[in-house]
Scaffold this motif. Structure first.
Motif, PDB file in Angstrom:
ATOM      1  N   SER A   1       0.815  -1.216   0.000  1.00 51.01           N
ATOM      2  CA  SER A   1       0.000   0.000   0.000  1.00 51.01           C
ATOM      3  C   SER A   1       0.844   1.259   0.000  1.00 51.01           C
ATOM      4  CB  SER A   1      -0.927   0.009   1.219  1.00 51.01           C
ATOM      5  OG  SER A   1      -0.169  -0.059   2.410  1.00 51.01           O
ATOM      6  N   ALA A   2       0.195   2.366  -0.281  1.00 55.32           N
ATOM      7  CA  ALA A   2       0.869   3.659  -0.296  1.00 55.32           C
ATOM      8  C   ALA A   2       1.044   4.172   1.126  1.00 55.32           C
ATOM      9  CB  ALA A   2       0.049   4.665  -1.100  1.00 55.32           C
ATOM     10  N   PRO A   3       2.085   4.972   1.369  1.00 52.12           N
ATOM     11  CA  PRO A   3       2.244   5.572   2.693  1.00 52.12           C
ATOM     12  C   PRO A   3       1.109   6.539   2.983  1.00 52.12           C
ATOM     13  CG  PRO A   3       3.815   6.516   1.132  1.00 52.12           C
ATOM     14  CD  PRO A   3       3.156   5.371   0.447  1.00 52.12           C
ATOM     15  N   ASP A   4       0.748   6.637   4.265  1.00 56.57           N
ATOM     16  CA  ASP A   4      -0.379   7.479   4.658  1.00 56.57           C
ATOM     17  C   ASP A   4      -0.175   7.897   6.114  1.00 56.57           C
ATOM     18  OD1 ASP A   4      -2.811   8.789   4.588  1.00 56.57           O
ATOM     19  OD2 ASP A   4      -3.888   7.124   3.684  1.00 56.57           O
ATOM     20  N   THR A   5      -1.175   8.567   6.670  1.00 54.47           N
ATOM     21  CA  THR A   5      -1.071   9.064   8.043  1.00 54.47           C
ATOM     22  C   THR A   5      -2.199   8.580   8.937  1.00 54.47           C
ATOM     23  OG1 THR A   5      -2.278  11.081   7.443  1.00 54.47           O
ATOM     24  CG2 THR A   5       0.127  11.154   7.278  1.00 54.47           C
ATOM     25  N   ASP A   6      -3.138   7.771   8.408  1.00 57.55           N
ATOM     26  CA  ASP A   6      -4.325   7.396   9.178  1.00 57.55           C
ATOM     27  C   ASP A   6      -4.822   6.037   8.703  1.00 57.55           C
ATOM     28  OD1 ASP A   6      -6.639   7.306  10.678  1.00 57.55           O
ATOM     29  OD2 ASP A   6      -7.303   9.320  10.159  1.00 57.55           O
ATOM     30  N   PHE A   7      -4.930   5.052   9.625  1.00 54.61           N
ATOM     31  CA  PHE A   7      -5.343   3.686   9.281  1.00 54.61           C
ATOM     32  C   PHE A   7      -6.256   3.132  10.368  1.00 54.61           C
ATOM     33  CE2 PHE A   7      -1.055   4.545   7.855  1.00 54.61           C
ATOM     34  CZ  PHE A   7      -0.976   4.066   6.550  1.00 54.61           C
ATOM     35  N   TRP A   8      -7.305   2.399   9.940  1.00 55.67           N
ATOM     36  CA  TRP A   8      -8.215   1.720  10.870  1.00 55.67           C
ATOM     37  C   TRP A   8      -8.157   0.213  10.623  1.00 55.67           C
ATOM     38  CZ3 TRP A   8     -10.630   4.101  14.838  1.00 55.67           C
ATOM     39  CH2 TRP A   8     -10.819   5.486  14.777  1.00 55.67           C
ATOM     40  N   PHE A   9      -8.057  -0.568  11.740  1.00 61.00           N
ATOM     41  CA  PHE A   9      -7.999  -2.025  11.634  1.00 61.00           C
ATOM     42  C   PHE A   9      -9.026  -2.671  12.569  1.00 61.00           C
ATOM     43  CE2 PHE A   9      -3.723  -0.517  10.589  1.00 61.00           C
ATOM     44  CZ  PHE A   9      -3.506  -1.131   9.360  1.00 61.00           C
ATOM     45  N   PRO A  10     -10.302  -2.744  12.160  1.00 58.27           N
ATOM     46  CA  PRO A  10     -11.255  -3.544  12.938  1.00 58.27           C
ATOM     47  C   PRO A  10     -10.879  -5.025  12.803  1.00 58.27           C
ATOM     48  CG  PRO A  10     -12.361  -2.057  11.382  1.00 58.27           C
ATOM     49  CD  PRO A  10     -10.921  -2.088  10.996  1.00 58.27           C
ATOM     50  N   ALA A  11     -11.306  -5.844  13.771  1.00 60.34           N
ATOM     51  CA  ALA A  11     -11.049  -7.291  13.789  1.00 60.34           C
ATOM     52  C   ALA A  11      -9.671  -7.636  14.326  1.00 60.34           C
ATOM     53  CB  ALA A  11     -11.256  -7.944  12.420  1.00 60.34           C
ATOM     54  N   ALA A  12      -8.981  -6.670  14.947  1.00 59.17           N
ATOM     55  CA  ALA A  12      -7.754  -6.991  15.669  1.00 59.17           C
ATOM     56  C   ALA A  12      -8.124  -7.709  16.968  1.00 59.17           C
ATOM     57  CB  ALA A  12      -6.967  -5.724  15.962  1.00 59.17           C
ATOM     58  N   SER A  13      -7.113  -8.316  17.637  1.00 58.62           N
ATOM     59  CA  SER A  13      -7.407  -9.056  18.865  1.00 58.62           C
ATOM     60  C   SER A  13      -6.132  -9.268  19.678  1.00 58.62           C
ATOM     61  CB  SER A  13      -8.032 -10.415  18.526  1.00 58.62           C
ATOM     62  OG  SER A  13      -8.296 -11.164  19.700  1.00 58.62           O
ATOM     63  N   THR A  14      -6.298  -9.397  20.986  1.00 57.53           N
ATOM     64  CA  THR A  14      -5.206  -9.807  21.866  1.00 57.53           C
ATOM     65  C   THR A  14      -5.628 -11.048  22.657  1.00 57.53           C
ATOM     66  OG1 THR A  14      -5.965  -8.302  23.616  1.00 57.53           O
ATOM     67  CG2 THR A  14      -4.296  -7.466  22.085  1.00 57.53           C
ATOM     68  N   ALA A  15      -6.574 -11.813  22.132  1.00 57.82           N
ATOM     69  CA  ALA A  15      -7.088 -12.995  22.820  1.00 57.82           C
ATOM     70  C   ALA A  15      -6.002 -14.056  22.960  1.00 57.82           C
ATOM     71  CB  ALA A  15      -8.295 -13.555  22.069  1.00 57.82           C
ATOM     72  N   LYS A  16      -6.185 -14.971  23.890  1.00 59.39           N
ATOM     73  CA  LYS A  16      -5.236 -16.058  24.124  1.00 59.39           C
ATOM     74  C   LYS A  16      -5.074 -16.888  22.856  1.00 59.39           C
ATOM     75  CE  LYS A  16      -4.315 -20.025  27.123  1.00 59.39           C
ATOM     76  NZ  LYS A  16      -4.816 -20.863  28.249  1.00 59.39           N
ATOM     77  N   GLY A  17      -3.832 -17.207  22.528  1.00 60.37           N
ATOM     78  CA  GLY A  17      -3.555 -18.000  21.346  1.00 60.37           C
ATOM     79  C   GLY A  17      -3.458 -17.199  20.077  1.00 60.37           C
ATOM     80  N   ARG A  18      -3.638 -15.883  20.190  1.00 58.32           N
ATOM     81  CA  ARG A  18      -3.582 -15.044  18.986  1.00 58.32           C
ATOM     82  C   ARG A  18      -2.452 -14.025  19.110  1.00 58.32           C
ATOM     83  NH1 ARG A  18      -8.642 -12.286  15.806  1.00 58.32           N
ATOM     84  NH2 ARG A  18      -7.467 -10.709  14.658  1.00 58.32           N
ATOM     85  N   SER A  19      -1.716 -13.850  18.018  1.00 54.64           N
ATOM     86  CA  SER A  19      -0.615 -12.884  17.974  1.00 54.64           C
ATOM     87  C   SER A  19      -0.877 -11.901  16.843  1.00 54.64           C
ATOM     88  CB  SER A  19       0.721 -13.598  17.752  1.00 54.64           C
ATOM     89  OG  SER A  19       0.999 -14.500  18.807  1.00 54.64           O
ATOM     90  N   ASP A  20      -1.173 -10.668  17.190  1.00 55.20           N
ATOM     91  CA  ASP A  20      -1.430  -9.622  16.201  1.00 55.20           C
ATOM     92  C   ASP A  20      -0.318  -8.573  16.270  1.00 55.20           C
ATOM     93  OD1 ASP A  20      -3.758 -10.990  15.756  1.00 55.20           O
ATOM     94  OD2 ASP A  20      -5.043  -9.219  15.789  1.00 55.20           O
ATOM     95  N   TYR A  21       0.337  -8.369  15.140  1.00 54.65           N
ATOM     96  CA  TYR A  21       1.375  -7.348  15.014  1.00 54.65           C
ATOM     97  C   TYR A  21       0.919  -6.285  14.023  1.00 54.65           C
ATOM     98  CZ  TYR A  21       5.055 -10.324  17.130  1.00 54.65           C
ATOM     99  OH  TYR A  21       5.821 -11.095  17.977  1.00 54.65           O
TER     100      TYR A  21
END
Length: 512
Positions: A172-192
């Protein structure tokens, strides 16, 4: 969101040329105001420079990554400027070094990918394979005739392990504003969240996390520093002091500079994939390309403003638009993440999800994404579909295969016609173009996209011809040891042209 970085050279050159012409031909006396003519319309010209950023593919030693670069033909090249400032054709990807951050590499020595292949001709894709762990991102710039519509696809296969899966992302192109619904920190999940800085100066990014009760306190109030031309991965779990959260929305903004941002997610026993940023907040949202055999779909949404959103949920299928039995609506409180599971959503037919206000008079912008699961038991795999804007002029997705590629086209409003072009392959073949009619309120799925004699991977370009808005998404499937590994990329308009304002002589502005 994902706005193509446009060169100011074309604008500056056009304005300089017009200003110079006015100065050389200005009459001795000011022209009468009564003879003023209407200002000419702005010209739409091809961009002369496009920048793209790719995240670090994978830390797995058994990963296989294919990076495919492509510029569609058909856009007239910018005419060279008389002073020699016009961009020369070129499309080059370079390695962005890896830097430590919260949950980053911990100072370990990392491996750089191979120098990716360079596109030299519009209409011919090129690809580079890299085996093993690669923890560096890529920065790229295309200029001249290779800039309009330049697209790069990064596809990684991890055949085994906790992070096994098929991970796909359109750089993607560089930008200054991003939204990420569906992220998580639940057990067994690694989101970077991978942040890549393409510039020669430091960028500072803020990461905000929103749960079902609103904004959460994080451990990085001073922001994340992203050094010049480097990639910083930020693990979301350690950022929260309030414990694990099953459904989150991550918001990335920059205090200084600009970045590329994409979220990588891995779930133990379920698979992994990239989540691209949602389209800009809008009251009407479409999420295209849910596979026909999806066994689980979760919708996650957030209303970023100060008003609650009441959303009607509709499924745009191959036969028409229906209200799914699993859920008819979703209430999204202002500043809070809402979610709903939609079991047995597709019932064997590919479709897209449409969200609209239940009250047409109350237009509240939202961002949204889907987590989609295919397979059962130990053979499950996961992918993500963010809300996406319609294709207005042209959009391209690279790295399509002779088998396992499906293109979903959705006309949620009125009927539409689009031109679909499959390029030659990276190793040969003949391009093929067809015109496809999408009936009003339906989704059309194409699985026979591969052109005759294609060898290697190929690109698919979608261009509206007539009718209403069309949303598009590509699903790529690779079956590995019985697991239907897959990834879904939504097609985003390539912004291959830009409006250049046309100046005219008006010396009345000098009057006192």
């Amino acid at each position: 969101m994902k706005r193509t970085t446009l060169s100011l050279i074309a604008v500056a050159t056009a304005l300089a040329a017009v200003t110079g012409f006015a100065a050389l031909t200005a009459p001795g006396e000011p022209a009468a105001a009564t003879t003023a003519t209407p200002a000419p319309q702005a010209a739409r010209l091809p961009v002369e420079r496009t920048s793209l950023l790719c995240p670090a593919p994978s830390g797995s030693e058994i990963a296989e990554t294919l990076t495919t670069s492509y510029t569609p033909p058909g856009t007239t090249a910018p005419a060279p400027a008389g002073d020699g400032t016009a961009a020369k054709p070129g499309a080059v990807l370079a390695v962005a070094g890896n830097s430590d951050a919260a949950g980053g590499t911990g100072g370990k020595k990392t491996k750089a990918p191979k120098a990716p292949a360079t596109v030299t001709t519009p209409g011919k894709p090129v690809a580079t394979e890299t085996d093993g762990a690669v923890t560096h991102g890529l920065t790229g710039t295309a200029t001249g005739t290779l800039a309009p519509g330049w697209t790069v696809q990064q596809t990684t296969l991890v055949p085994a392990g906790a992070a096994r899966g098929l991970l796909g992302v359109t750089c993607s192109a560089p930008d200054t504003d991003f939204w990420f619904p569906a992220a998580s920190t639940a057990k067994g999940r690694s989101d970077y969240i991978h942040l890549t800085n393409p510039d020669d100066t430091l960028a500072v990014a803020d990461i905000e996390l929103y749960g079902p009760e609103g904004r959460l306190k994080t451990s990085i109030p001073e922001g994340v520093q992203v050094p010049p031309r480097s990639t910083v991965p930020v693990l979301l779990g350690p950022l929260l002091a309030e414990g694990a959260q099953e459904n989150l929305t991550a918001h990335v903004t920059t205090r200084t500079g600009r970045v590329g941002a994409v979220l990588g997610s891995a779930t133990d026993g379920l698979g992994s994939d990239w989540l691209a940023a949602s389209a800009d907040p809008a009251a009407r949202v479409l999420l295209p390309g849910i596979p026909a055999d999806a066994t689980g779909v979760r919708l996650v949404a957030l209303a970023p403003g100060d008003s609650d959103a009441d959303l009607k949920i509709q499924l745009v299928t191959t036969n028409g638009t229906i209200v799914p039995a699993a859920a008819e609506s979703l209430h999204v409180k202002a500043g809070m993440t809402a979610s709903v599971d939609l079991p047995d959503l597709t019932r064997g037919a590919a479709a897209s999800l449409l969200l609209t206000p239940t009250d047409p008079k109350k237009q509240v912008p939202v961002v949204a994404a889907l987590r989609v699961v295919r397979g059962k038991g130990s053979d499950q795999e996961v992918a993500f579909i963010p809300a996406t804007a319609p294709v207005t002029a042209r959009a391209t997705v690279a790295d399509n295969r002779a088998k396992g590629t499906a293109l979903a086209l959705t006309a949620a409003g009125e009927a539409a016609q689009v031109k679909v072009t499959a390029s030659a392959g990276t190793e040969g073949g003949t391009p093929a173009t067809r015109t496809v009619t999408v009936k009003a309120g339906t989704t059309t799925v194409l699985t026979d996209l591969a052109p005759k004699g294609v060898k290697g991977s190929y690109a698919v370009t979608v261009e509206p011809v007539s009718g209403g808005p069309v949303h598009a998404a590509r699903t790529l499937t690779v079956t590995e040891d019985g697991v239907p590994m897959f990834t879904v990329q939504t097609l985003v308009d390539d912004r291959g042209t830009v409006q250049v304002p046309t100046a005219r002589q008006d010396l009345t502005v000098l009057d006192d």
